[in-house]
Design a protein around this motif. Structure first.
Motif, PDB file in Angstrom:
ATOM      1  N   ARG A 190       0.955  -1.279   0.149  1.00 39.79           N
ATOM      2  CA  ARG A 190      -0.116  -0.146  -0.024  1.00 39.79           C
ATOM      3  C   ARG A 190       0.821   1.368   0.100  1.00 39.79           C
ATOM      4  O   ARG A 190       0.695   2.303  -0.630  1.00 39.79           O
ATOM      5  CB  ARG A 190      -0.913   0.077   1.352  1.00 39.79           C
ATOM      6  N   ASN A 191       2.002   1.178   0.947  1.00 39.49           N
ATOM      7  CA  ASN A 191       2.627   2.277   0.977  1.00 39.49           C
ATOM      8  C   ASN A 191       3.660   2.651  -0.164  1.00 39.49           C
ATOM      9  O   ASN A 191       3.657   3.790  -0.587  1.00 39.49           O
ATOM     10  CB  ASN A 191       3.653   2.259   2.059  1.00 39.49           C
ATOM     11  N   GLU A 192       4.086   1.547  -0.948  1.00 43.64           N
ATOM     12  CA  GLU A 192       4.970   1.832  -2.442  1.00 43.64           C
ATOM     13  C   GLU A 192       3.926   2.314  -3.326  1.00 43.64           C
ATOM     14  O   GLU A 192       4.213   3.321  -3.864  1.00 43.64           O
ATOM     15  CB  GLU A 192       5.384   0.642  -2.602  1.00 43.64           C
ATOM     16  N   GLU A 197       3.430   5.895  -2.831  1.00 43.27           N
ATOM     17  CA  GLU A 197       4.495   6.692  -2.976  1.00 43.27           C
ATOM     18  C   GLU A 197       4.330   6.846  -4.534  1.00 43.27           C
ATOM     19  O   GLU A 197       4.696   7.823  -5.139  1.00 43.27           O
ATOM     20  CB  GLU A 197       5.919   5.975  -2.968  1.00 43.27           C
ATOM     21  N   PRO A 218      -1.924   6.581   1.826  1.00 43.48           N
ATOM     22  CA  PRO A 218      -2.411   5.303   1.851  1.00 43.48           C
ATOM     23  C   PRO A 218      -3.918   5.265   1.730  1.00 43.48           C
ATOM     24  O   PRO A 218      -4.500   4.339   1.196  1.00 43.48           O
ATOM     25  CB  PRO A 218      -1.605   4.821   2.762  1.00 43.48           C
TER      26      PRO A 218
END
Length: 144
Positions: free
Chosen positions: A24-26, A29, A35
């Protein structure tokens, strides 16, 4: 949001297993967003009634797994319908499910249109009645 949706759908289409695991974080980004925006896209665009199963693992090495599912043309369809039809169903959610069943050639165009006409006749606030009616109609149609 549609860029995120299109990106994920493209990844799924390229996957031989029709399943992808994402961080989710990638992803946030990559699309320069928070997120929670990813969560929103997953919750609204990748639902079972639209043909997707989303599983989430939280924690340091957590991920989100998205699988494109096809409704089987057999008795095993009934448990999937039980899961797809909530206690309360909105008109849009119901239409999405009928569209999906039509796309999978489980319902004919005529059957899908008749079911849609019936669920649209129910007031939007009567989600529980709509869900019950939709479930009963689909069971009757699929028993043919």
């Amino acid at each position: 949001e549609t860029d995120i949706e299109e990106y994920l759908k493209k990844l799924i289409a390229l996957s031989s297993s029709r399943t992808i695991n994402i961080q989710r974080n990638e992803l946030a980004e990559k699309f320069d967003c928070v997120p929670s925006q990813i969560n929103y896209v997953l919750a609204t665009r990748f639902t079972l009634d639209k043909g997707y199963l989303v599983e989430s693992r939280r924690g340091g090495r957590g991920y989100v797994r998205i699988t494109r599912v096809h409704f089987p043309k057999s008795a095993s369809l009934f448990p999937l319908l039980e899961e797809a039809i909530n206690e309360r169903m909105g008109i849009k959610e119901s239409r999405d499910l009928l569209q999906r069943l039509y796309e999978e050639r489980i319902l004919s165009l005529r059957e899908a249109r008749m079911a849609e006409a019936a669920i649209e006749a129910i007031d939007e606030r009567e989600g529980a009645i709509r869900a019950k009616l939709l479930k009963k109609m689909l069971i009757a149609i699929l028993k043919k």
